[in-house]
Design a protein around this motif. Structure first.
Motif, PDB file in Angstrom:
ATOM      1  N   ASP A 115      40.305  23.396  -7.384  1.00 26.19           N
ATOM      2  CA  ASP A 115      38.896  23.736  -7.576  1.00 26.19           C
ATOM      3  C   ASP A 115      38.128  23.478  -6.278  1.00 26.19           C
ATOM      4  O   ASP A 115      38.424  22.536  -5.547  1.00 26.19           O
ATOM      5  N   TYR A 210      19.390  28.346  -6.598  1.00 22.32           N
ATOM      6  CA  TYR A 210      19.323  29.216  -7.775  1.00 22.32           C
ATOM      7  C   TYR A 210      18.087  28.934  -8.639  1.00 22.32           C
ATOM      8  O   TYR A 210      17.981  29.459  -9.754  1.00 22.32           O
ATOM      9  N   TYR A 240      24.926  17.406  -3.433  1.00 21.15           N
ATOM     10  CA  TYR A 240      25.649  18.590  -3.931  1.00 21.15           C
ATOM     11  C   TYR A 240      26.634  19.042  -2.871  1.00 21.15           C
ATOM     12  O   TYR A 240      26.242  19.498  -1.806  1.00 21.15           O
ATOM     13  N   TYR A 260      25.327  22.652 -13.673  1.00 18.31           N
ATOM     14  CA  TYR A 260      25.468  24.048 -13.306  1.00 18.31           C
ATOM     15  C   TYR A 260      24.880  24.859 -14.455  1.00 18.31           C
ATOM     16  O   TYR A 260      25.587  25.222 -15.412  1.00 18.31           O
TER      17      TYR A 260
HETATM   18  P1  P6P Z   1      27.983  27.413  -6.126  1.00 12.98           P
HETATM   19  C1  P6P Z   1      33.839  26.047  -6.769  1.00 12.98           C
HETATM   20  O1  P6P Z   1      34.016  27.447  -6.667  1.00 12.98           O
HETATM   21  C2  P6P Z   1      33.074  25.767  -8.042  1.00 12.98           C
HETATM   22  O2  P6P Z   1      33.714  26.317  -9.141  1.00 12.98           O
HETATM   23  C3  P6P Z   1      32.884  24.265  -8.206  1.00 12.98           C
HETATM   24  O3  P6P Z   1      33.879  23.522  -7.593  1.00 12.98           O
HETATM   25  C4  P6P Z   1      31.529  24.013  -7.568  1.00 12.98           C
HETATM   26  O4  P6P Z   1      30.844  22.923  -8.160  1.00 12.98           O
HETATM   27  C5  P6P Z   1      30.785  25.320  -7.823  1.00 12.98           C
HETATM   28  O5  P6P Z   1      31.768  26.340  -7.941  1.00 12.98           O
HETATM   29  C6  P6P Z   1      29.856  25.661  -6.667  1.00 12.98           C
HETATM   30  O6  P6P Z   1      29.205  26.870  -7.014  1.00 12.98           O
HETATM   31  O7  P6P Z   1      27.489  28.635  -6.876  1.00 12.98           O
HETATM   32  O8  P6P Z   1      26.941  26.311  -6.085  1.00 12.98           O
HETATM   33  O9  P6P Z   1      28.546  27.705  -4.767  1.00 12.98           O
END
Ligand code: P6P
Length: 335
Positions: A115, A210, A240, A260
């Motif tokens: 991830d 966002y 973050y 999120y």
């Molecule tokens: P954004 C990584 O692709 C992920 O799934 C998570 O590890 C992370 O918290 C999130 O997406 C980050 O997303 O839209 O803030 O870049």
């Protein structure tokens, strides 16, 4: 001097009463996969492993070579051992029943092999997330029903964080414990026993870019986290990383909430339910916290699709309960 406890010894000493060798050995297998992935990840800048593998996964995301490597390692370590009836991975379109030529086991492994892969080439911490279920019908070979289970049915969950050090943090429903890899010994040693979310919390994690995509209730929640609406307790700081495992781990150690939220054009959010939000929700509850989609517990959501997504708020109970209150107010105002 603290006692020296390897993860193998800990798993054996604290295995749940119902666990036989199968469950215990499955956790050993996951620890082995973590060591192999760590070995490769720590050299990511030194080999041609960096960069894109050219393919894209079902999420429509460019697969990084380490994504593919991590997924392949976990599958090849676990597919033939007789512990599992099925597996599911973020990197694979369909669930994977254990091949007929291998003995079927009693457990299901769901995992996100790496991830935060967008951080691979910029040397930011990344992680593996996993969850373990019991097979629904022990007499049958693996079926999709074995995989699509709510988080409440998890019997184990954890993550591996590939950062300044490599850590494996997991729970079998008896609390959360963390192990740090000693690369010279090749052993995960107990370093964080009985992890609990500290109170008062120190951080909140969200991608502020966002903001305009969020509902009024979510915006109100962010203002509350920032202290512009009455909130007891010490002010929170914003952190973050853009790597869920890294943000979750820091908040587990220091207290906080990872958010999120749903967005106007993405009501389901981004984080995957089965192999990201569910296992982290189990860990959070075991550490004294809570995880919600903003209206109900993550652990109670019945998955209907392997790769379905969910809005996610996970961390200290006091922080997560508040978003449910604000969104309840929003729903009542809209009704
Ligand atoms: P954004 C990584 O692709 C992920 O799934 C998570 O590890 C992370 O918290 C999130 O997406 C980050 O997303 O839209 O803030 O870049």
């Amino acid at each position: 001097m603290s006692k020296i406890v390897t993860i193998e010894r800990f798993i054996f000493d604290y295995q749940p009463d119902y666990a036989r060798g199968e469950f215990t050995n499955l956790l050993y297998d996951i620890a082995l996969a973590a060591k192999v992935i760590a070995h490769k990840t720590n050299r990511a800048g030194l080999t041609d492993i960096l960069g894109r593998a050219g393919a894209t996964n079902i999420q429509g995301e460019q697969q990084q070579k380490l994504d593919v490597f991590a997924d392949d390692i976990i599958f090849r370590i676990c597919d033939h051992t007789g512990r599992l009836c099925a597996m599911a991975s973020e990197e694979r379109d369909e669930f994977m029943p254990i091949p007929e030529q291998y003995k079927k086991g009693s457990y299901v492994l769901v995992y996100d092999p790496l991830d935060g892969s967008s951080n691979i080439d910029v040397n930011v911490s990344i992680g593996t997330i996993f969850g373990v279920y019991r097979c629904v019908d022990w007499d049958l070979r693996g079926r999709i029903e074995d995989v699509l289970q709510p988080g409440r049915k998890l019997v184990a969950a954890g993550y591996v964080l590939f950062g300044s050090s490599t850590m494996l943090v997991y729970t079998t429903g008896q609390g959360v414990n963390g192990f740090t890899l000693d690369p010279e010994l090749g052993e995960f040693l107990l370093s964080h026993e009985n992890m609990r979310l500290p109170d008062p919390p120190a951080y909140y994690s969200v991608n502020h870019a966002y903001y305009e995509r969020w509902s009024p209730g979510v915006k109100r929640y962010l203002h509350w986290l920032q202290g512009s609406e009455e909130r007891e307790g010490k002010p929170l700081s914003s952190r973050y990383i853009g790597s869920l495992v890294a943000d979750f781990h820091r908040n587990l150690l220091r207290g906080g909430v990872f958010c999120y939220p749903a967005e106007n054009n993405k009501p389901e959010g981004k984080i995957r339910l089965l192999y990201e939000a569910g296992p982290l929700a189990f860990l959070a509850e075991q550490a004294g916290g809570y995880a919600s989609n903003g209206r109900s517990p993550i652990l109670d959501i019945e998955p209907t699709d392997l790769h379905q997504r969910t809005p996610l708020f996970v961390g200290n109970r006091s922080l997560v309960y508040q978003v449910e209150k604000f969104l309840q107010d929003e729903d009542e105002a809209d009704s």
